[in-house]
Scaffold this active site. Structure first.
Site: not given
Ligand code: TEU
Ligand code: CA
Length: 508
Positions: A99, A195, A237, A311-312
């Site tokens: 990642d 990301d 992503e 994970h989000d």
């Molecule tokens: O996620 C992108 C992102 O926009 C997320 O934060 C998502 O929108 C949010 O969880 C929804 O409320 C990526 C990664 O997957 C995330 O873990 C990171 O925090 C983020 O980028 C910043 O790098």
């Protein structure tokens, strides 16, 4: 079109290292912990591990704030552990995908420390600095600009203020990034998850963030300078993707990415203003339309990724299923869909045993900075939600739902660690754990195993990778029925009929 890339028949498993398995009992998952569980993953049948960030980081956003792209975070182990992970995985025919966070770094990265020293520093232009700020907002709440007293300038950050955005319009930045990717390719990594990649072509002054004017050009250039070939699997992503941009990224002639993560099937019922913190009720017909659009739209054009969790996101059995009355059936149903569509399926750790959202946590139990920032903004400052509305919403959509320790057994802390875990665990681990499901014919875990095997079985593998997708009775409000068909020599060779959790394969 025949889909012949190795990753078009692969199943990818996402690991959140901090919460997977703790080998040295400090309460934090680590690389040696992953190595110890490789047999489990081989047994599940997956081909690739996507490792969430393990680079040196102050961990304000659990590694999505990188301080050094060439070093392993001490809490996860050493570079020797990483090299061993590559070797041990290979023995089990498992590949490693990294990642990588390229839109921003940590504010502790050497580049940023230099950048803020003075305006003439050669790293100053690695980040986005302005004398005046505009009204752009950070995804993690508040303004996207933070003032620096010494420089009397603002720097731009799409996420937390500890995550300054890189200035992709600076060619030096783009070359540094290609160098980082080449470093990991040389180490034996076979893929990358990029990301928030759709933010890199942005134009801040015109307030264009996702899908900016330089996005596709920068991706093409990066590929040409680093991974180059289709042998390396890449997934971007892209929260802001449409079907058209999905094709643009993933059509082979474009020489950009293998595939993207689009989020329409996840975010279609998010609120216009409050986003995920307020959702409309789930509507199956809309969901089916979205799946159909992407399945048919990318057919012979590009390539899909298939996922319900990461994970989000909250746990899929809690979002789409019924974790109480139909826990096992709904988790299997989701497995059936996830693994029978066209595209590369991703399984998030714990999904394969039906791990669920957490319940009745206090605000202070949550570790995620997104949750705490959102509380401050939505409840305290703007008063758009009451504290209890917010807590209910966090229980449904908070990112920590996915980040609790993996439930291996009914031992202390679900067998994840014997020390105090870095994050509270889910208290249903006595019922939901690997030990209860492994070698148990009707378990969710066994169902995942069977589906993965079926999908990769050479007899059916081209049906899964190439077969047409057709939805049946689109407007039925409760049933999702579809077929995957493949014609060989003018007759249908196989049809998969997925109706609820029954999967029927017919051979004509
Ligand atoms: O996620 C992108 C992102 O926009 C997320 O934060 C998502 O929108 C949010 O969880 C929804 O409320 C990526 C990664 O997957 C995330 O873990 C990171 O925090 C983020 O980028 C910043 O790098
Ligand atoms: Ca540890």
């Amino acid at each position: 079109m025949k889909n012949k890339q190795w990753w078009q028949q692969a199943v990818i498993y996402q690991i959140y290292p901090k919460s997977f398995y703790d080998s040295n009992n400090d309460g934090i998952g680590d690389l040696q912990g992953i190595i110890q569980k490789l047999d489990y993953l081989q047994n599940l049948g997956i081909d690739v591990i996507w490792l969430c960030p393990i680079y040196q980081s102050p961990m304000q956003d659990n590694g999505y704030d990188v301080a050094n792209y060439y070093e392993i975070n001490e809490m996860f182990g050493t570079m020797a552990d990483f090299d061993l992970l590559i070797v041990e995985s290979k023995k089990r025919k498992i590949k490693i995908m990294m990642d990588i966070v390229l839109n921003h770094t940590s504010d502790q990265h050497q580049w940023f420390l230099e950048s803020k020293k003075n305006k003439t520093n050669c790293y100053h232009d690695y980040y986005i600095w302005r004398d005046q700020r505009n009204d752009l907002k950070s995804i993690f709440g508040g303004s996207a600009w933070t003032f620096n007293e010494d420089l009397q300038q603002y720097y731009f950050h799409m996420f937390a203020d500890q995550q300054p955005d890189l200035n992709w319009d600076n060619e030096k930045v783009r070359l540094e990034i290609a160098k980082i990717i080449n470093f990991w390719v040389t180490k034996g990594v076979v893929g990358f998850r990029f990301d928030v990649i759709d933010l890199i072509g942005k134009n801040i002054d015109k307030k264009i963030l996702a899908n900016g004017p330089n996005l596709h050009q920068y991706i093409k250039e990066l590929r040409a300078n680093s991974w180059k070939t289709d042998e390396i699997v890449t997934v971007g992503e892209c929260w802001g993707a449409s079907l058209e941009t999905g094709i643009q990224y993933s059509k082979p002639q474009a020489k950009e990415l293998s595939m993207i993560f689009q989020f329409e099937h996840i975010a279609f019922n998010y609120d216009k203003e409050l986003n995920k913190w307020k959702k409309d009720p789930f509507d199956l017909v809309t969901f089916k339309k979205i799946i159909t659009k992407w399945q048919q739209g990318l057919q012979n054009q590009g390539w899909n990724s298939l996922f319900f969790e990461n994970h989000d996101l909250p746990r899929s059995v809690s979002v789409f299923g019924d974790p109480h009355y139909f826990w096992s059936a709904s988790a299997k149903l989701l497995a059936g869909v996830n693994l029978s569509l066209q595209g590369t399926p991703y399984i998030y750790q714990g999904q394969e045993i039906g791990m669920t959202n957490v319940k009745n946590w206090a605000l202070s139990d949550y570790q995620d900075l997104e949750i705490h920032n959102a509380y401050k903004e939505l409840v305290e400052e703007k008063k758009l939600l009451t504290a209890s509305e917010f807590m209910k919403s966090v229980e449904e959509v908070g990112r920590d739902n996915a980040r609790t320790g993996f439930q291996w057994s009914n031992e202390l802390n679900a067998g994840f660690t014997t020390a105090k875990p870095w994050i509270k665990g889910n208290d249903n681990y006595l019922e939901i754990n690997v030990e209860n499901q492994i070698n148990t014919p009707n378990s969710i875990l066994s169902f995942y195993q069977k589906m993965i095997k079926l999908r990769k079985d050479t007899q059916y593998s081209t049906l899964f990778s190439d077969g047409d997708f057709e939805i049946i009775d689109l407007y039925h409000p409760q049933l999702m029925i579809y077929t995957r068909k493949q014609i060989i020599k003018n007759y249908y060779s196989l049809v998969i009929d997925l109706q609820m959790s029954r999967i029927i394969i017919q051979i004509f």
